[in-house]
Scaffold this active site. Structure first.
Site, PDB file in Angstrom:
ATOM      1  N   SER A 229       0.581  -1.095   0.099  1.00 21.90           N
ATOM      2  CA  SER A 229       0.018   0.023  -0.020  1.00 21.90           C
ATOM      3  C   SER A 229       1.002   1.240  -0.056  1.00 21.90           C
ATOM      4  O   SER A 229       1.783   1.413  -1.067  1.00 21.90           O
ATOM      5  CB  SER A 229      -1.110   0.127   1.231  1.00 21.90           C
ATOM      6  OG  SER A 229      -2.175   0.704   0.881  1.00 21.90           O
ATOM      7  N   HIS A 359      -7.197  -5.620   1.369  1.00 25.84           N
ATOM      8  CA  HIS A 359      -6.012  -5.133   0.919  1.00 25.84           C
ATOM      9  C   HIS A 359      -4.882  -5.345   1.834  1.00 25.84           C
ATOM     10  O   HIS A 359      -5.106  -5.496   3.221  1.00 25.84           O
ATOM     11  CB  HIS A 359      -6.431  -3.451   0.835  1.00 25.84           C
ATOM     12  CG  HIS A 359      -5.468  -2.744   0.678  1.00 25.84           C
ATOM     13  ND1 HIS A 359      -4.584  -2.746  -0.447  1.00 25.84           N
ATOM     14  CD2 HIS A 359      -4.983  -1.569   1.049  1.00 25.84           C
ATOM     15  CE1 HIS A 359      -3.732  -2.016  -0.450  1.00 25.84           C
ATOM     16  NE2 HIS A 359      -3.651  -0.954   0.407  1.00 25.84           N
TER      17      HIS A 359
HETATM   18  C1  MCU Z   1      -2.876   2.188  -1.414  1.00 26.21           C
HETATM   19  O1  MCU Z   1      -2.284   2.843  -0.527  1.00 26.21           O
HETATM   20  C2  MCU Z   1      -3.002   3.964   0.422  1.00 26.21           C
HETATM   21  C3  MCU Z   1      -3.914   4.733  -0.304  1.00 26.21           C
HETATM   22  O2  MCU Z   1      -3.239   5.602  -1.157  1.00 26.21           O
HETATM   23  C4  MCU Z   1      -4.572   5.726   0.759  1.00 26.21           C
HETATM   24  O3  MCU Z   1      -5.519   6.605   0.211  1.00 26.21           O
HETATM   25  C5  MCU Z   1      -5.280   4.823   2.040  1.00 26.21           C
HETATM   26  O4  MCU Z   1      -5.779   5.840   2.835  1.00 26.21           O
HETATM   27  O5  MCU Z   1      -4.178   4.150   2.201  1.00 26.21           O
HETATM   28  C6  MCU Z   1      -3.767   3.116   1.552  1.00 26.21           C
HETATM   29  C7  MCU Z   1      -2.666   2.372   2.444  1.00 26.21           C
HETATM   30  O6  MCU Z   1      -1.664   2.697   2.613  1.00 26.21           O
HETATM   31  O7  MCU Z   1      -3.416   1.408   3.211  1.00 26.21           O
HETATM   32  C8  MCU Z   1      -2.712   0.847   4.042  1.00 26.21           C
END
Ligand code: MCU
Length: 432
Positions: A229, A359
């Site tokens: 992420s 996720h």
């Molecule tokens: C996918 O990564 C991020 C995303 O860009 C954000 O919008 C969200 O708040 O958090 C994601 C993340 O890091 O999840 C752990």
């Protein structure tokens, strides 16, 4: 006769040479040569950035130099990559400063400490270490953030895990004009460099310390990086901007990670303005492009290409549109063209062919390829070829995104066309 004896000897010698050649090309040791001994092999390349930008709805040609000509030799990639690096720093992530004046620290079987001083300012941070079983020195994978990466599989494969807290180097939750963390203590709270690049600078300093440590615990020439992420965005930037990283493994990185910026609006992924505004991940300069990515002179297929010819294993999730998996597949396919041109097409894997799951879930589907990548690029005991496995749920089409073709690059030095040997194109008789 003497003649037939010579022929027989020659044939034997050729057969032997052939066998040796086959052995050397299949020896996993070849993977050792992929990573560089320095952070940036192209640091001496002259780069003059363009004075103005032109909108281009297609992906910029990764083979086309800033002077408008295209590279012709594999050896040209070194300085072309430097151009891409400078463009990416200027317009996307912010500048990554070169190694500070002083980097010191310690490496033990449980911990790494890093002390940095530059221009009268000092900062430090540390990272915990978990060794695999067996006797070292070990290769190591830097894990950003501590979730989503299969650390048990990494250690079972024979690599150490370095648990790196990116927030120690670049904190989240701060405004752009008051950035905090070890990087900003050195370069200033108003530095226009974003968090992803600050995090990448921190990993480079960890590699500096491992390289200086004498190599009794960890091996600086067998380093990987991963994270999921926001830490997948970080892992991607770490691998693109430090050529000592032998294996780059971003997981479900989403907008500001692997997906092409140009594809994100059409796909309906997290918008560029949302990613830019949520945290200062990208550099401040990116703020001018959140509504006009077509004006960017660089896109993420070129950050993929910056990793070439080193090992790259992109893991993505086709079940979450917000992550931009279709746009990520286009970045991988576009970057893979550079891998192919360098003769390293087997060193990139893109894998979104997975069952549903939340996720950053622990995905058993990725355990075997993860371990194969560690064996090939870090332990140098394996030779599994890479694969492009794009889920049909989120499959991008590179042909829709490019107006350039992939050149055949020569092995020797670059041969610029000379006026005496290459006739100029005659004017077209049909043009008015
Ligand atoms: C996918 O990564 C991020 C995303 O860009 C954000 O919008 C969200 O708040 O958090 C994601 C993340 O890091 O999840 C752990």
């Amino acid at each position: 006769t003497i003649r037939s004896t010579i022929v027989a000897l020659t044939v034997t010698a050729l057969a032997f040479a052939g066998a040796v050649a086959v052995i050397t090309t299949t020896l996993p040791a070849e993977a050792a040569a992929l990573a560089a001994a320095v952070e940036d092999e192209g640091a001496d390349c002259p780069v003059t950035l363009p004075g103005s930008l032109t909108a281009n709805p297609r992906l910029p040609d990764p083979f086309k130099k800033l002077d408008g000509s295209r590279i012709t030799a594999k050896s040209d990639w070194r300085c072309r990559r430097e151009e891409i690096k400078k463009l990416a720093e200027r317009y996307v992530y912010g500048e990554k400063p070169a190694k500070p004046t002083s980097v010191t620290g310690t490496v033990s079987s449980t911990n790494i400490t890093v002390n940095v001083s530059h221009n009268g300012r000092s900062s430090s941070f540390s990272a915990s270490v978990q060794l695999p079983s067996g006797s070292g020195p070990f290769p190591a994978v830097v894990v950003l953030g501590g979730f989503g990466a299969d650390t048990a599989a990494i250690r079972a494969a024979g690599a150490a895990v370095i648990n790196y807290d990116p927030y120690a180097v670049g904190r989240e939750g701060t405004p752009r004009n008051n950035k905090q963390g070890a990087f900003y203590t050195i370069y200033g709270a108003t530095s226009s460099t974003g968090l992803l690049m600050a995090w990448s600078w921190g990993v480079s300093r960890i590699i500096d310390v491992i390289a200086q440590s004498g190599g009794s615990v960890l091996k600086a020439d067998a380093m990987g990086v991963t994270g999921c992420s926001r830490f997948g965005k970080g892992a991607f930037v770490v691998g693109a901007f430090d050529q000592r990283i032998a294996l780059t493994m971003p997981i479900e990185s989403g907008s500001a990670g692997v997906p092409i910026f140009r594809g994100i609006p059409g796909e309906g992924a997290q918008s560029l303005s949302s990613a830019y505004g949520e945290q200062p991940w990208l550099g401040d300069a990116f703020g001018s492009f959140t509504g006009s990515p077509n004006t960017l002179p660089v896109d993420t297929h070129q950050m993929v290409a910056m990793v070439a010819p080193r090992g790259l294993f992109i893991m993505d999730n086709p079940h979450i549109v917000n992550l931009g998996p279709k746009s990520a597949s286009v970045a991988a396919l576009g970057g893979a063209e550079v891998y192919k041109a360098l003769g390293a097409g087997e060193n990139i894997t893109y894998w979104s062919d997975i069952q549903n799951g939340s996720h950053c879930a622990n995905r058993p589907e990725w355990s075997a390829p993860l371990q194969q990548h560690i064996q090939k690029y870090l332990l140098k005991t394996g030779n599994a070829p890479g694969a492009i496995r794009i889920s049909s749920r989120a499959a991008g089409n590179l042909a829709e995104w490019r107006d350039w073709q992939t050149p055949t690059l020569t092995d020797g030095p670059s041969t610029p066309p000379s006026p005496s040997t290459s006739p100029s194109t005659p004017p077209s008789p049909s043009s008015p």
